[in-house]
Design an enzyme around this catalytic site. Sequence first.
Site, PDB file in Angstrom:
ATOM      1  N   SER A  44       0.805  -1.225   0.000  1.00  0.00           N
ATOM      2  CA  SER A  44       0.000   0.000   0.000  1.00  0.00           C
ATOM      3  C   SER A  44       0.837   1.273   0.000  1.00  0.00           C
ATOM      4  O   SER A  44       0.338   2.327  -0.378  1.00  0.00           O
ATOM      5  CB  SER A  44      -0.916   0.014   1.219  1.00  0.00           C
ATOM      6  OG  SER A  44      -0.152  -0.102   2.401  1.00  0.00           O
ATOM      7  N   ASP A 352      -4.340   7.352   8.052  1.00  0.00           N
ATOM      8  CA  ASP A 352      -5.453   6.492   8.463  1.00  0.00           C
ATOM      9  C   ASP A 352      -5.055   5.435   9.487  1.00  0.00           C
ATOM     10  O   ASP A 352      -5.769   4.457   9.663  1.00  0.00           O
ATOM     11  CB  ASP A 352      -6.039   5.807   7.226  1.00  0.00           C
ATOM     12  CG  ASP A 352      -4.988   4.986   6.487  1.00  0.00           C
ATOM     13  OD1 ASP A 352      -3.829   4.930   6.945  1.00  0.00           O
ATOM     14  OD2 ASP A 352      -5.320   4.382   5.445  1.00  0.00           O
ATOM     15  N   HIS A 355      -1.154   4.414   6.910  1.00  0.00           N
ATOM     16  CA  HIS A 355      -0.468   5.099   5.803  1.00  0.00           C
ATOM     17  C   HIS A 355      -0.195   6.572   6.107  1.00  0.00           C
ATOM     18  O   HIS A 355      -0.737   7.120   7.065  1.00  0.00           O
ATOM     19  CB  HIS A 355      -1.330   4.970   4.542  1.00  0.00           C
ATOM     20  CG  HIS A 355      -1.728   3.559   4.267  1.00  0.00           C
ATOM     21  ND1 HIS A 355      -2.974   3.063   4.550  1.00  0.00           N
ATOM     22  CD2 HIS A 355      -1.010   2.513   3.790  1.00  0.00           C
ATOM     23  CE1 HIS A 355      -3.028   1.773   4.248  1.00  0.00           C
ATOM     24  NE2 HIS A 355      -1.845   1.409   3.791  1.00  0.00           N
TER      25      HIS A 355
END
Length: 388
Positions: A44, A352, A355
């Site tokens: 991610s 979040d 990240h």
Amino acid sequence: MEFRSSIVHAVTLVGFAVFFMLQRKAAAALTPCKFPAIFNFGDSNSDTGGLSAAFGQAPPPNGETFFHSPAGRYSDGRLVIDFIAKSLGLPYLSAYLDSVGSNFSHGTNFATAGSTIRPQNTTLQQSGFSPISLNVQFYEFNDFHRRSQIFRSQGGVFLGLLPEEEHFSRALYTFDIGQNDLTAGYFLNMSTDEVRAYVPDALDQFKTIIKSVHDQGGRYFWVHNTGPVGCLPYVMDRLLIKASQVDGVGCASPFNEVAQFFNLRLKQAVAELRQELPLAAITYVDVYSVKYDLISHAKEHGFRYPLKACCGHGGKYNYNTHVGCGGKIKVGGKEILLGKSCKDPMVRINWDGVHYTEAANKWVFDRIVDGSYSDPPIPLKMACYRDL
Ligand SMILES: *[C@@H]1O[C@H](CO)[C@@H](O)[C@H](O)[C@H]1NC(C)=O
Ligand SMILES: *[C@@H]1O[C@H](CO)[C@@H](O)[C@H](O)[C@H]1NC(C)=O
Ligand SMILES: *[C@@H]1O[C@H](CO)[C@@H](O)[C@H](O)[C@H]1NC(C)=O
């Protein structure tokens, strides 16, 4: 001619090896690399739409700051890989799995959120880890390399959507993966010793993939190490941490120590690859130090609440495993948005709980771009050279 012959004379005295070294040095000082494409592999930290395309969109408010709507990224805006593409004069990378509106003429992104180096024996449903592990990303790359050329030879629209064959040998191959390999063990209740024990296997698999890309003509590699995972809310919230294991910054030391152990071994693996692949330029980039500096000196760098998620809901870290960023709950038949964004993502580091914000990603990029955190100390635009 006279000047040149005197050089040749001097060279005979000193030896040819030194001459070639100096020549390479002169060339490097003069010509930045012209990468025509980027092929990215990762999780991610560099996913620009892979997981969103296959397993459901990263919901709003992801993307709010820069794209003004969800853009397949787990952030309010751009990621480090976006700033890398931009600084090399290339378009933002389309995700390989994204069949809508993608343009791969200057690169492809194989990363998906939740990816690991080692294939996991759990489903995304069970564990949250992506089935698109690094070996799968390589299968995709292999397929893309071969079939993009078949379709290009048909001409027409494909010429403007797929890369030229020569891009594959001149491209920059970027890697940012490993963080999920570490958390995967912990989330299965393994001890730190058990996690450390499989790091060599993960790095053997990593080396195999770099060599496989090299077999297909890839020569220039830019490898990020893994960040201080012990400073991220999703790790601190989910895993039990004793007070004695919290460092002065508030991060969980055991997880950061494992990350540093992984990084030490990754650096060794890269050094071995450099020996084994004399034609390859492989740059190791110490993203860990940059991120830890940002988190531990947030105020000096103009940021606030380094350990708190900007977008989330409740708890010490504004993070809740069950209600993530963009998460909603139903109350009396009505949907209520619980995972809301903060007012000031521009001065926040954590987006979040897992990240980074666009502002933090930009800050990290600005520090790694000139080579100050690279081994060897090579700037991004010179990453086609083995040394300068
Ligand atoms: C998954 O299972 C295979 C076969 O038992 C094993 O070799 C591999 O190490 C396992 N992977 C992980 C991440 O545990
Ligand atoms: C794909 O992107 C490249 C570079 O931005 C551009 O030149 C090309 O026209 C695009 N292809 C299509 C079909 O729009
Ligand atoms: C890990 O331990 C916790 C607490 O004992 C337990 O609830 C959870 O089911 C365990 N997870 C796994 C994957 O074994």
